[in-house]
Design an enzyme around this catalytic site. Structure first.
Site, PDB file in Angstrom:
ATOM      1  N   GLU A 147      50.961 -76.686 -14.085  1.00  0.00           N
ATOM      2  CA  GLU A 147      50.643 -75.623 -13.107  1.00  0.00           C
ATOM      3  C   GLU A 147      49.638 -76.068 -12.052  1.00  0.00           C
ATOM      4  O   GLU A 147      49.501 -75.414 -11.024  1.00  0.00           O
ATOM      5  CB  GLU A 147      50.134 -74.380 -13.846  1.00  0.00           C
ATOM      6  CG  GLU A 147      51.233 -73.669 -14.642  1.00  0.00           C
ATOM      7  CD  GLU A 147      50.718 -72.493 -15.457  1.00  0.00           C
ATOM      8  OE1 GLU A 147      49.502 -72.473 -15.766  1.00  0.00           O
ATOM      9  OE2 GLU A 147      51.531 -71.609 -15.793  1.00  0.00           O
TER      10      GLU A 147
ATOM     11  N   ASP B 151      61.034 -70.092 -11.702  1.00  0.00           N
ATOM     12  CA  ASP B 151      59.899 -69.160 -11.853  1.00  0.00           C
ATOM     13  C   ASP B 151      58.732 -69.599 -10.962  1.00  0.00           C
ATOM     14  O   ASP B 151      58.083 -68.780 -10.315  1.00  0.00           O
ATOM     15  CB  ASP B 151      59.463 -69.089 -13.327  1.00  0.00           C
ATOM     16  CG  ASP B 151      59.208 -70.466 -13.949  1.00  0.00           C
ATOM     17  OD1 ASP B 151      59.774 -71.479 -13.467  1.00  0.00           O
ATOM     18  OD2 ASP B 151      58.444 -70.550 -14.929  1.00  0.00           O
TER      19      ASP B 151
ATOM     20  N   TYR C  64      78.652 -77.018  -3.770  1.00  0.00           N
ATOM     21  CA  TYR C  64      77.679 -76.982  -2.681  1.00  0.00           C
ATOM     22  C   TYR C  64      77.849 -78.209  -1.786  1.00  0.00           C
ATOM     23  O   TYR C  64      78.009 -79.328  -2.279  1.00  0.00           O
ATOM     24  CB  TYR C  64      76.248 -76.967  -3.238  1.00  0.00           C
ATOM     25  CG  TYR C  64      75.934 -75.762  -4.101  1.00  0.00           C
ATOM     26  CD1 TYR C  64      76.626 -74.566  -3.928  1.00  0.00           C
ATOM     27  CD2 TYR C  64      74.945 -75.816  -5.070  1.00  0.00           C
ATOM     28  CE1 TYR C  64      76.332 -73.463  -4.710  1.00  0.00           C
ATOM     29  CE2 TYR C  64      74.643 -74.717  -5.856  1.00  0.00           C
ATOM     30  CZ  TYR C  64      75.352 -73.542  -5.674  1.00  0.00           C
ATOM     31  OH  TYR C  64      75.056 -72.458  -6.442  1.00  0.00           O
TER      32      TYR C  64
ATOM     33  N   HIS D 117      63.670 -70.525 -17.859  1.00  0.00           N
ATOM     34  CA  HIS D 117      63.458 -71.082 -16.520  1.00  0.00           C
ATOM     35  C   HIS D 117      63.303 -72.601 -16.678  1.00  0.00           C
ATOM     36  O   HIS D 117      62.225 -73.155 -16.532  1.00  0.00           O
ATOM     37  CB  HIS D 117      62.231 -70.461 -15.853  1.00  0.00           C
ATOM     38  CG  HIS D 117      62.566 -69.252 -15.043  1.00  0.00           C
ATOM     39  ND1 HIS D 117      63.418 -69.295 -13.962  1.00  0.00           N
ATOM     40  CD2 HIS D 117      62.193 -67.958 -15.168  1.00  0.00           C
ATOM     41  CE1 HIS D 117      63.539 -68.070 -13.447  1.00  0.00           C
ATOM     42  NE2 HIS D 117      62.817 -67.247 -14.159  1.00  0.00           N
TER      43      HIS D 117
END
Ligand code: NI
Length: 437
Positions: A415, A142, A341, A137
């Site tokens: 985090e 994630d 895209y 990831h």
């Protein structure tokens, strides 16, 4: 918005002794949201680490989708699975009437062998272009899944006071389908009808971004991320001995002129006072040895633009330059342009409306983003409903400027930023639904 506020006040006044009922029917306050987000944090981290340790490649997010659906069911939601291969969608119907808002996360990892030393580093492998590769990831998807799961949990807990509907969209293959597979990801999710029934009125998404300080949110009104197209040019030469070039047509010399010609598109042909653009040749293949002029040359590259008209103009210029230079050399060249895209464009009115929400979520840490020349398929959702896509900083301030970028084998996420992302998603949804500013 005004009507609803008046109605709430009227309820409070007329209810008198029954004020708690009225209070219960008022949309959740920012403080209530934040308390529930704090309570969700241990699971948020657990989900993120589990997903990080078990990444799957684009269109192969089978276990990830199962895990997502399992968590959504544990909140009391009834997810639909197998949308556009591995996509998962859950609809949360609030107890009160109101609009429909969608929140989106992407689920896929990348063919990158992880080199970080986090205890939950990935050792997963997958098959990519016929080879077994490490999977990681490395773009933080994630964290997107974990943050959207936490947002789903928090919003489900306030369902009784939610004025409207929230759709949680977990999409596969943002990084693109494997070669030979049909267009996937957001494009296929839209094709499968995820923006309909109930019809989505606004869509929000976020992406973690390295080298933006932890917890900072960056946003931009209008064009944000580039349209990304690839091109392949084949120059037809005529093979001859390297010692007798006059007997052939040298596709390496023609190809070199084409590389230089393509440089003039942006430098001489694009109004750079409006929006920038990029034309890059990334591969130039021709020949086998020192004294053979080959039969052909192949040039492969990418075009990045922030405006549909500029994009069309550059495509036309690439063709004209390639064909013109080849003709001048007495040969031909074939140009194939594959559209990727489209430009990711935030709806200006919705961006202006939601900016105070972002500023409440990250006081003093909301900044305008620069244009980003990377691409993102969130744009397909934005073509169905007004949408806003923002970035969340995940690099401790002391490391900003030195941290490995997204897609690096050394990419790491602080985090501490993740609760801010959850709060952003929930506050955006609740404020949009309730018309709160
Ligand atoms: Ni990404």
């Amino acid at each position: 918005m005004v009507t609803r506020l008046t109605l709430c006040l009227a309820l409070l006044v007329t209810a008198g002794a029954r004020a708690p009922i009225a209070a219960r029917q008022a949309p959740p306050t920012p403080a209530e949201i934040d308390r529930l987000v704090v309570a969700s944090e241990p699971q948020l981290i657990e989900w993120r680490r589990h997903l990080h340790q078990h990444p799957e490649l684009s269109n192969r997010e089978v276990e990830t989708a199962k895990y997502v659906a399992e968590q959504l069911r544990s909140f009391g939601l009834d997810p639909q699975t197998g949308i556009a291969r591995t996509g998962v969608v859950a609809v949360l119907k609030g107890a009160l009437p109101g609009p429909v808002v969608a929140l989106r996360a992407d689920m896929d990892g990348l063919p990158v062998r992880e080199e970080t030393d986090v205890p939950f580093a990935s050792t997963a492998t997958g098959e990519y272009q016929g080879n077994t590769v490490g999977v990681m990831h490395a773009c933080g998807h994630d964290t997107h899944v974990a943050m959207l799961l936490a947002a789903a949990k928090v919003l489900t807990q306030m369902k009784d006071r939610l004025p409207g509907t929230v759709k949680f969209i977990f999409q596969p293959a943002e990084e693109g389908a494997p070669a030979g597979e049909a267009p996937a990801g957001a494009f296929a999710m839209v094709g499968a009808g995820v923006m309909q029934n109930p019809k989505v009125d606004a869509v929000f998404g976020l992406h973690v971004f390295a080298n933006v300080p932890t917890g900072t949110i960056t946003y931009r009104s209008g064009p944000l991320m580039a349209a990304s197209d690839s091109f392949e040019i084949t120059v037809k030469g005529r093979q001859t001995h390297g010692a007798t070039p006059w007997r052939g047509i040298d596709p390496i010399v023609v190809g070199s002129q084409i590389v230089m010609g393509l440089q003039t598109i942006v430098s001489r042909g694009v109004d750079i006072t409006a929006l920038p653009a990029i034309v890059t040749v990334g591969q130039f293949q021709a020949g086998v040895r020192n004294n053979i002029i080959p039969d052909s040359a192949r040039l492969v590259g990418t075009i990045r633009t922030f405006d549909d008209a500029v994009q069309a103009d550059i495509h036309a210029k690439v063709r004209r330059i390639v064909e013109g230079i080849a003709a001048a050399a007495g040969t031909t060249a074939q140009v194939v342009i594959n559209k990727g895209y489209p430009v990711t464009k935030n709806d200006p009115a919705l961006t202006a409306r939601m900016l105070p929400t972002l500023e409440r979520v990250a006081p003093g840490a909301v900044k305008e983003s620069e244009l980003v020349t990377g691409a993102e398929d969130f744009t397909y959702f934005q073509r169905e409903a007004p949408g806003v896509f923002v970035f969340l900083g995940i690099t401790p301030p002391a490391q900003v400027g030195k941290a490995p970028q997204n897609h690096s084998p050394l990419f790491v996420v602080d985090e501490k930023a993740l609760p801010t992302g959850v709060r952003a998603l929930v506050h955006l949804a609740v404020d949009y639904l309730s018309g709160r500013r």
